[in-house]
Design a protein around this motif. Structure first.
Motif, PDB file in Angstrom:
ATOM      1  N   ALA A  10       0.925  -1.237   0.021  1.00 61.47           N
ATOM      2  CA  ALA A  10       0.028   0.146   0.022  1.00 61.47           C
ATOM      3  C   ALA A  10       0.796   1.025  -0.057  1.00 61.47           C
ATOM      4  N   ILE A  11       1.912   1.255   0.819  1.00 69.48           N
ATOM      5  CA  ILE A  11       2.827   2.494   0.899  1.00 69.48           C
ATOM      6  C   ILE A  11       3.422   2.686  -0.758  1.00 69.48           C
ATOM      7  N   ARG A  12       3.927   1.413  -1.117  1.00 72.15           N
ATOM      8  CA  ARG A  12       4.520   1.822  -2.469  1.00 72.15           C
ATOM      9  C   ARG A  12       3.458   2.062  -3.445  1.00 72.15           C
ATOM     10  N   LEU A  13       2.306   1.678  -3.669  1.00 72.84           N
ATOM     11  CA  LEU A  13       1.288   2.032  -4.433  1.00 72.84           C
ATOM     12  C   LEU A  13       0.935   3.497  -4.321  1.00 72.84           C
ATOM     13  N   PHE A  14       0.928   3.971  -3.069  1.00 74.68           N
ATOM     14  CA  PHE A  14       0.702   5.398  -2.869  1.00 74.68           C
ATOM     15  C   PHE A  14       1.794   6.331  -3.272  1.00 74.68           C
ATOM     16  N   GLY A  15       3.202   5.701  -3.208  1.00 70.76           N
ATOM     17  CA  GLY A  15       4.125   6.282  -3.777  1.00 70.76           C
ATOM     18  C   GLY A  15       4.300   6.545  -5.388  1.00 70.76           C
ATOM     19  N   ILE A  16       3.574   5.497  -5.940  1.00 75.20           N
ATOM     20  CA  ILE A  16       3.368   5.437  -7.368  1.00 75.20           C
ATOM     21  C   ILE A  16       2.507   6.355  -7.826  1.00 75.20           C
ATOM     22  N   TYR A  17       1.292   6.684  -6.966  1.00 75.83           N
ATOM     23  CA  TYR A  17       0.403   7.497  -7.231  1.00 75.83           C
ATOM     24  C   TYR A  17       0.772   8.916  -7.337  1.00 75.83           C
ATOM     25  N   LEU A  18       1.566   9.320  -6.164  1.00 83.50           N
ATOM     26  CA  LEU A  18       2.341  10.645  -6.017  1.00 83.50           C
ATOM     27  C   LEU A  18       3.270  10.949  -7.208  1.00 83.50           C
ATOM     28  N   LEU A  19       4.126  10.001  -7.639  1.00 80.29           N
ATOM     29  CA  LEU A  19       4.830  10.015  -8.857  1.00 80.29           C
ATOM     30  C   LEU A  19       4.016  10.416 -10.092  1.00 80.29           C
ATOM     31  N   VAL A  20       2.952   9.729 -10.332  1.00 80.08           N
ATOM     32  CA  VAL A  20       2.024  10.042 -11.339  1.00 80.08           C
ATOM     33  C   VAL A  20       1.414  11.515 -11.099  1.00 80.08           C
ATOM     34  N   LEU A  21       0.963  11.852 -10.216  1.00 82.91           N
ATOM     35  CA  LEU A  21       0.725  13.219  -9.889  1.00 82.91           C
ATOM     36  C   LEU A  21       1.841  14.241 -10.306  1.00 82.91           C
ATOM     37  N   ALA A  22       2.978  13.982  -9.859  1.00 83.73           N
ATOM     38  CA  ALA A  22       4.145  14.729 -10.144  1.00 83.73           C
ATOM     39  C   ALA A  22       4.270  14.879 -11.729  1.00 83.73           C
ATOM     40  N   PHE A  23       4.268  13.937 -12.432  1.00 81.78           N
ATOM     41  CA  PHE A  23       4.413  13.719 -13.933  1.00 81.78           C
ATOM     42  C   PHE A  23       3.241  14.752 -14.569  1.00 81.78           C
ATOM     43  N   ILE A  24       2.178  14.544 -14.027  1.00 80.55           N
ATOM     44  CA  ILE A  24       0.908  15.323 -14.553  1.00 80.55           C
ATOM     45  C   ILE A  24       1.108  16.678 -14.383  1.00 80.55           C
ATOM     46  N   SER A  25       1.974  17.190 -13.136  1.00 80.15           N
ATOM     47  CA  SER A  25       2.097  18.698 -13.022  1.00 80.15           C
ATOM     48  C   SER A  25       3.122  19.348 -13.869  1.00 80.15           C
ATOM     49  N   ILE A  26       3.987  18.437 -14.445  1.00 79.09           N
ATOM     50  CA  ILE A  26       5.113  19.029 -15.073  1.00 79.09           C
ATOM     51  C   ILE A  26       4.695  19.769 -16.446  1.00 79.09           C
ATOM     52  N   PRO A  27       3.822  19.549 -17.320  1.00 83.07           N
ATOM     53  CA  PRO A  27       3.406  20.321 -18.370  1.00 83.07           C
ATOM     54  C   PRO A  27       2.841  21.608 -17.718  1.00 83.07           C
ATOM     55  N   ASP A  28       2.255  21.639 -16.754  1.00 82.35           N
ATOM     56  CA  ASP A  28       1.384  22.768 -16.182  1.00 82.35           C
ATOM     57  C   ASP A  28       2.678  23.964 -15.653  1.00 82.35           C
ATOM     58  N   ALA A  29       3.737  23.380 -15.000  1.00 84.92           N
ATOM     59  CA  ALA A  29       4.619  24.083 -14.418  1.00 84.92           C
ATOM     60  C   ALA A  29       5.535  24.802 -15.783  1.00 84.92           C
ATOM     61  N   ILE A  30       5.675  23.860 -16.756  1.00 82.91           N
ATOM     62  CA  ILE A  30       6.597  24.324 -17.908  1.00 82.91           C
ATOM     63  C   ILE A  30       5.750  25.295 -18.563  1.00 82.91           C
ATOM     64  N   GLY A  31       4.471  25.297 -18.805  1.00 78.03           N
ATOM     65  CA  GLY A  31       3.480  26.037 -19.624  1.00 78.03           C
ATOM     66  C   GLY A  31       3.380  27.486 -18.971  1.00 78.03           C
ATOM     67  N   ASN A  32       3.243  27.316 -17.458  1.00 75.59           N
ATOM     68  CA  ASN A  32       3.062  28.623 -16.945  1.00 75.59           C
ATOM     69  C   ASN A  32       4.154  29.549 -16.951  1.00 75.59           C
ATOM     70  N   ILE A  33       5.318  28.585 -16.534  1.00 77.23           N
ATOM     71  CA  ILE A  33       6.495  29.350 -16.630  1.00 77.23           C
ATOM     72  C   ILE A  33       7.163  30.348 -18.004  1.00 77.23           C
ATOM     73  N   TYR A  34       6.929  29.239 -19.125  1.00 73.33           N
ATOM     74  CA  TYR A  34       6.952  29.661 -20.407  1.00 73.33           C
ATOM     75  C   TYR A  34       6.078  31.048 -20.488  1.00 73.33           C
ATOM     76  N   ALA A  35       4.983  30.926 -20.080  1.00 80.51           N
ATOM     77  CA  ALA A  35       3.976  32.084 -20.361  1.00 80.51           C
ATOM     78  C   ALA A  35       4.493  33.308 -19.574  1.00 80.51           C
ATOM     79  N   LEU A  36       4.859  33.182 -18.341  1.00 78.69           N
ATOM     80  CA  LEU A  36       5.466  34.375 -17.740  1.00 78.69           C
ATOM     81  C   LEU A  36       6.611  34.994 -18.306  1.00 78.69           C
ATOM     82  N   VAL A  37       7.564  33.984 -18.709  1.00 81.45           N
ATOM     83  CA  VAL A  37       8.691  34.685 -19.449  1.00 81.45           C
ATOM     84  C   VAL A  37       8.365  35.504 -20.751  1.00 81.45           C
TER      85      VAL A  37
END
Length: 98
Positions: A10-37
């Protein structure tokens, strides 16, 4: 499998879930930083367009900060749950004796 092993799964599955959430937030971070620049180079000629560019800058900065913070927090938490997690395991495996 014992209770302790199921807790580790269960602990490892939750870690994988958090890793997926991190990968999902990468395009948002890149896009918003690019827009700001991009908007830092943009200036408005009239007062209306200047205030619009200024509000768009603030919006992009807030969204970029949020996405970057999510990325960092999710990555750190995923690393802990996938590689360590001993404290969580002890807490989940603890049984009270009545």
């Amino acid at each position: 499998m014992s209770k302790s092993e199921w807790i580790w799964v269960a602990i490892r599955l939750f870690g994988i879930y958090l890793l997926v959430l991190a990968f999902i937030s990468i395009p948002d971070a890149i896009g918003n930083i690019y827009a700001l620049v991009y908007m830092l180079d943009t200036t408005g000629n009239s007062s209306d367009s200047a205030s619009m560019v200024n509000s768009l800058r603030k919006s992009a900065k807030a969204a970029g900060s949020k996405a970057t913070a999510q990325l960092v927090i999710f990555l750190v938490a995923a690393y802990y749950f996938l590689r360590h997690g001993k404290a969580i395991h002890k807490l989940a495996n603890h049984e009270k004796n009545n």
